[in-house]
Design a protein around this motif. Structure first.
Motif, mmCIF file in Angstrom:
data_model
loop_
_atom_site.group_PDB
_atom_site.id
_atom_site.type_symbol
_atom_site.label_atom_id
_atom_site.label_comp_id
_atom_site.label_asym_id
_atom_site.label_seq_id
_atom_site.Cartn_x
_atom_site.Cartn_y
_atom_site.Cartn_z
ATOM 1 N N GLY A 228 0.795 -1.225 0.000
ATOM 2 C CA GLY A 228 0.000 0.000 0.000
ATOM 3 C C GLY A 228 0.822 1.267 0.000
ATOM 4 N N GLY A 229 2.153 1.105 0.024
ATOM 5 C CA GLY A 229 3.022 2.280 0.063
ATOM 6 C C GLY A 229 2.944 2.996 1.405
ATOM 7 N N LYS A 230 3.632 4.104 1.497
ATOM 8 C CA LYS A 230 3.686 4.863 2.760
ATOM 9 C C LYS A 230 2.299 5.299 3.221
ATOM 10 C CE LYS A 230 8.280 6.922 2.967
ATOM 11 N NZ LYS A 230 8.798 7.126 1.579
ATOM 12 N N LYS A 231 1.454 5.584 2.250
ATOM 13 C CA LYS A 231 0.127 6.091 2.603
ATOM 14 C C LYS A 231 -0.879 4.973 2.877
ATOM 15 C CE LYS A 231 0.802 10.577 0.610
ATOM 16 N NZ LYS A 231 0.765 11.374 -0.605
ATOM 17 N N ARG A 232 -0.415 3.714 2.757
ATOM 18 C CA ARG A 232 -1.257 2.553 3.071
ATOM 19 C C ARG A 232 -2.607 2.648 2.367
ATOM 20 N NH1 ARG A 232 0.413 -0.339 6.750
ATOM 21 N NH2 ARG A 232 -1.607 -0.928 7.584
ATOM 22 N N ARG A 233 -2.537 2.789 1.049
ATOM 23 C CA ARG A 233 -3.746 2.996 0.264
ATOM 24 C C ARG A 233 -4.183 1.737 -0.476
ATOM 25 N NH1 ARG A 233 -2.555 8.832 -2.503
ATOM 26 N NH2 ARG A 233 -3.379 10.074 -0.778
ATOM 27 N N LEU A 234 -5.473 1.481 -0.384
ATOM 28 C CA LEU A 234 -6.091 0.411 -1.148
ATOM 29 C C LEU A 234 -7.288 1.028 -1.860
ATOM 30 C CD1 LEU A 234 -5.999 -2.759 -1.544
ATOM 31 C CD2 LEU A 234 -7.674 -2.886 0.312
ATOM 32 N N TYR A 235 -7.550 0.565 -3.076
ATOM 33 C CA TYR A 235 -8.638 1.149 -3.866
ATOM 34 C C TYR A 235 -9.754 0.134 -4.077
ATOM 35 C CZ TYR A 235 -5.399 4.909 -4.842
ATOM 36 O OH TYR A 235 -4.544 5.963 -4.711
ATOM 37 N N LEU A 236 -10.978 0.634 -4.012
ATOM 38 C CA LEU A 236 -12.158 -0.194 -4.254
ATOM 39 C C LEU A 236 -12.907 0.429 -5.431
ATOM 40 C CD1 LEU A 236 -14.072 -2.491 -3.438
ATOM 41 C CD2 LEU A 236 -15.015 -0.994 -1.668
ATOM 42 N N ALA A 237 -12.934 -0.281 -6.547
ATOM 43 C CA ALA A 237 -13.525 0.266 -7.774
ATOM 44 C C ALA A 237 -14.745 -0.547 -8.202
ATOM 45 C CB ALA A 237 -12.483 0.260 -8.895
ATOM 46 N N GLY A 238 -15.582 0.046 -9.005
ATOM 47 C CA GLY A 238 -16.727 -0.663 -9.586
ATOM 48 C C GLY A 238 -18.049 0.060 -9.400
ATOM 49 N N ALA A 239 -18.142 0.871 -8.357
ATOM 50 C CA ALA A 239 -19.434 1.498 -8.041
ATOM 51 C C ALA A 239 -19.852 2.550 -9.074
ATOM 52 C CB ALA A 239 -19.405 2.114 -6.648
ATOM 53 N N LYS A 240 -18.893 3.020 -9.854
ATOM 54 C CA LYS A 240 -19.258 3.980 -10.895
ATOM 55 C C LYS A 240 -20.204 3.320 -11.904
ATOM 56 C CE LYS A 240 -17.227 6.523 -14.714
ATOM 57 N NZ LYS A 240 -15.977 6.707 -15.449
ATOM 58 N N TYR A 241 -19.943 2.056 -12.204
ATOM 59 C CA TYR A 241 -20.794 1.335 -13.152
ATOM 60 C C TYR A 241 -21.963 0.654 -12.465
ATOM 61 C CZ TYR A 241 -16.842 2.187 -16.113
ATOM 62 O OH TYR A 241 -15.858 2.807 -16.805
ATOM 63 N N TYR A 242 -21.789 0.349 -11.193
ATOM 64 C CA TYR A 242 -22.820 -0.379 -10.450
ATOM 65 C C TYR A 242 -23.172 0.401 -9.186
ATOM 66 C CZ TYR A 242 -21.481 -3.713 -13.905
ATOM 67 O OH TYR A 242 -21.220 -4.293 -15.127
ATOM 68 N N PRO A 243 -23.952 1.480 -9.371
ATOM 69 C CA PRO A 243 -24.256 2.390 -8.257
ATOM 70 C C PRO A 243 -25.012 1.710 -7.119
ATOM 71 C CG PRO A 243 -25.496 2.984 -10.243
ATOM 72 C CD PRO A 243 -24.527 1.948 -10.648
#
Ligand code: ZN
Length: 259
Positions: free
Chosen positions: A143-158
């Motif tokens: 996740g790098g220094k900022k400990r980031r994880l991304y959750l994608a998909g809701a743009k197409y599936y609101p």
């Protein structure tokens, strides 16, 4: 192949069910000069609402780039990390099943062009209409220094947007909504579009709703430096917790709002 055997052993130890005699779903890969056979690994857990044959597919690809000359590409983050998280989920779900049936799908030949996911859908062990969603895991360990994880998909599936918002609020790490459409990658020179980044793109192609969990591209991505030492075990553990939370909430969302 060691990874293939290992995953099957874990499926068996956990007690995942199989379609047919074993967990293997073979498919042909057409090469330039030779054809070869690749194998998806498919196991499942029965849901608690058996009158409802609906299924959620949790996927993670287990192939990587292999070796080129003397260079060995281990693929620790891409995607041993996603497979490890998926196996953790399988273990938990086998003990406390969801309302939906859950298929655990380790795909082969993702790096060659999402062929494992294509093959799974082309010869799906359940009717495609019963597949209500896909949760795809690819690169969860850095996740790098900022400990980031991304959750994608809701743009197409609101229908998943409030789930995503609640997961962002409750995740034990820095969870962000993944960008669909082109956005800057880790090095700020490349761009990434999470929509086409991994196996979930094949589900999306058929209109099957997906959510995708992944870190941003990092400097070890697709290099020989993607090794186990570069992974952050605590981050990976928290990413797996996040994936479990998302899966459980997906199950509830789909059950309360069958669309
Ligand atoms: Zn990958």
């Amino acid at each position: 192949m060691l990874a293939r055997q290992y995953i099957q052993d874990v499926y068996q130890n956990i007690g995942l069910l199989c379609f047919g005699d074993d967990y293997l779903q073979p498919f042909k890969l057409n090469g330039l000069f030779t054809d070869s056979t690749a194998y998806n690994l498919v196991g499942w857990v029965k849901g608690t609402a058996p009158e409802d044959e609906d299924v959620i597919v949790v996927s993670a690809h287990y192939d990587h780039l292999g070796s080129k000359g003397r260079r060995i590409y281990n693929g620790a983050d891409d995607n041993a990390s996603g497979v490890a998280a998926m196996l953790t989920l399988a273990k938990v779900i086998a003990h406390s099943p969801l309302q939906h049936h859950v298929i655990f799908l380790a795909t082969d030949a993702e790096e060659k062009g999402l062929y494992g996911a294509k093959a799974f859908l082309a010869q799906s062990p359940v009717p495609l209409d019963n597949i209500k969603a896909n949760l795809n895991l690819d690169m969860l360990g850095q996740g790098g220094k900022k400990r980031r994880l991304y959750l994608a998909g809701a743009k197409y599936y609101p229908q998943f947007q409030s789930l995503v918002d609640s997961a962002i609020r409750d995740a034990p790490l820095n969870l962000l909504q993944g960008h669909e459409g082109r956005a800057r990658g880790y090095d700020r020179k490349t761009t990434i579009d999470y929509r086409d980044a991994s196996d979930h793109a094949e589900f999306h192609e058929l209109g099957i709703p997906y959510l995708f969990l992944s870190v941003a591209d990092h400097r070890d991505y697709h290099t020989e430096h993607d090794t186990a030492e570069r992974l952050d075990p605590q981050f990976l553990h928290q990413a797996a917790q996040t994936a479990l939370m998302v899966l459980q909430r997906m199950d509830k969302t789909l059950a309360s709002d069958p669309f």
